[in-house]
Design an enzyme around this catalytic site. Structure first.
Site, short mmCIF file in Angstrom:
data_model
loop_
_atom_site.label_atom_id
_atom_site.label_comp_id
_atom_site.label_asym_id
_atom_site.label_seq_id
_atom_site.Cartn_x
_atom_site.Cartn_y
_atom_site.Cartn_z
N PRO A 87 0.84 -1.20 0.00
CA PRO A 87 0.00 0.00 0.00
C PRO A 87 0.88 1.25 0.00
CG PRO A 87 -0.62 -1.48 1.82
CD PRO A 87 0.60 -2.06 1.18
N VAL A 88 0.50 2.23 -0.84
CA VAL A 88 1.32 3.44 -1.01
C VAL A 88 1.15 4.37 0.19
CG1 VAL A 88 1.62 5.52 -2.45
CG2 VAL A 88 1.24 3.30 -3.52
N GLY A 91 3.79 3.70 5.25
CA GLY A 91 4.90 3.40 6.16
C GLY A 91 5.48 2.01 5.94
N GLY A 93 7.19 1.14 3.24
CA GLY A 93 8.36 1.20 2.37
C GLY A 93 8.04 1.09 0.90
N ALA A 96 10.59 3.07 -1.32
CA ALA A 96 11.89 2.41 -1.40
C ALA A 96 11.80 1.20 -2.32
CB ALA A 96 12.36 1.98 -0.01
N ALA A 97 10.73 0.42 -2.20
CA ALA A 97 10.61 -0.81 -3.00
C ALA A 97 10.55 -0.49 -4.49
CB ALA A 97 9.40 -1.62 -2.55
N ASP A 138 14.96 2.39 4.85
CA ASP A 138 14.05 1.67 3.95
C ASP A 138 14.79 1.10 2.75
OD1 ASP A 138 12.24 2.77 5.69
OD2 ASP A 138 10.83 3.39 4.13
C1 MEV Z 1 9.56 6.55 8.95
O1 MEV Z 1 9.24 5.36 8.21
C2 MEV Z 1 10.59 6.24 9.99
C3 MEV Z 1 11.10 7.47 10.75
O2 MEV Z 1 12.04 6.99 11.72
C4 MEV Z 1 11.78 8.46 9.84
C5 MEV Z 1 13.09 7.97 9.22
O3 MEV Z 1 13.72 7.06 9.74
O4 MEV Z 1 13.49 8.58 8.20
C6 MEV Z 1 9.98 8.16 11.49
#
Ligand code: MEV
Length: 303
Positions: A87-88, A91, A93, A96-97, A138
């Site tokens: 899912p976009v 959180g 990744g 990055a993927a 990520d």
């Molecule tokens: C975001 O996925 C994770 C954080 O720690 C930010 C980062 O590491 O760049 C909140």
């Protein structure tokens, strides 16, 4: 045509604290983005978002990767097709993927011979260009796969239990949440500083529990980590309700994964309780993804 894929990731411990140099433990998960490339006269990028040329509004990461390869090779045209299970903007990744899978696919097509470290580094540069600031977490985890301690880049034992993700579908801006934590830290450094370093210690203690496959302890530490994430203001009622639903229905532990404020939570659970945990999160209103850890980072799938 060459197809490459890269996995998504969850944080077992350490998001936000990692921004302050504390250790974090991240785990690649078996939901993947696949990128297929083939020679073409011009640049054509297609995904569920539409079909474009180089377009920094619709396909920013892939466009930046294509521009990078134009500097490295004689690339003029290429057809790129993206299909993603991640899912976009949640959180997990997804950016990055797609970045890493595109780099690997173009590397294979153009025979530029990039090593994994170089793929991860290029991916981080692309994320920094598009997002302004990005930690290398990520892009590194999604390139290498497995369970990784950051910033040490140390591989831990693969997590051998169920992983259940609950998506709130609430958009949250990582940049805004990171800056809220920074403000809180400026206002109350003597309070927030120790919270962030406790989160870092959790990663160090968690390393032993992950390596000895003691998931009861990993779960307890995840629950403590969740309390500290709430303390630094990155929780929300939906994330709390999903984490309690998971814990009350057999999870070893559950917490926010990523920036928080919305996005996703993650629970780990014995495989026989994964269905109960998934149902409980769904009943609390979450979109559920049931998955497993994966040791497989970026890879070529077919040509
Ligand atoms: C975001 O996925 C994770 C954080 O720690 C930010 C980062 O590491 O760049 C909140």
């Amino acid at each position: 045509m060459i197809t490459c894929s890269a996995p998504g990731k969850v944080y077992l411990f350490g998001e936000h604290a990692v921004v302050y140099g504390e250790p974090a433990v991240c785990c690649a998960v078996d939901i993947r983005t696949r990128v297929s490339v083939a020679p073409a006269d011009s640049v054509i990028i297609s995904s569920s978002l539409g079909t474009t040329g180089i377009d920094f509004e619709t396909h920013p990461y892939v466009s930046a990767v294509v521009e990078r390869f134009r500097e490295l090779s004689s690339l003029k045209g290429v057809s790129i097709r993206i299909v993603s299970e991640i899912p976009v903007g949640s959180g997990l990744g997804s950016s990055a993927a797609v970045t890493i899978a595109t780099i690997k696919a173009l590397d294979a097509l153009l025979e530029t011979g990039l090593e994994l470290d170089e793929i991860a580094r290029m991916g981080h540069e692309v994320e920094q260009r598009i997002q302004g600031a990005a930690s290398p977490t990520d892009t590194y985890v999604c390139t290498m796969g497995g369970v990784v301690m950051i910033p040490q880049r140390k591989k831990l034992e693969l997590i051998d239990c169920g992983i259940v993700i609950g998506n709130t579908n609430i958009f949250s801006s990582t940049k805004e949440l990171v800056s809220n934590v920074a403000e809180l830290n400026e206002s109350f450094p003597d309070v927030i500083g120790p919270v962030l370093s406790s989160i870092g210690k959790m990663s160090l203690v968690g390393e032993g529990s992950v390596n000895s496959k003691d998931y009861v302890s990993v779960g307890k530490l995840m629950n403590i980590n969740q309390g500290l994430l709430d303390a630094i203001g990155v929780g929300c009622s939906e994330l709390s309700s999903f984490t309690y639903a998971a814990r009350n229905n057999g999870a070893y532990g559950a917490k926010i994964t990523g920036a928080g404020g919305g996005g996703c939570m993650v629970a780990i659970a014995p495989r026989e309780r994964v269905g109960d945990v998934a149902d409980a999160i769904a009943s609390a209103g979450g979109d559920v993804v049931v998955t497993e850890a994966t040791d497989i980072g970026v890879r070529e799938e077919s040509r």
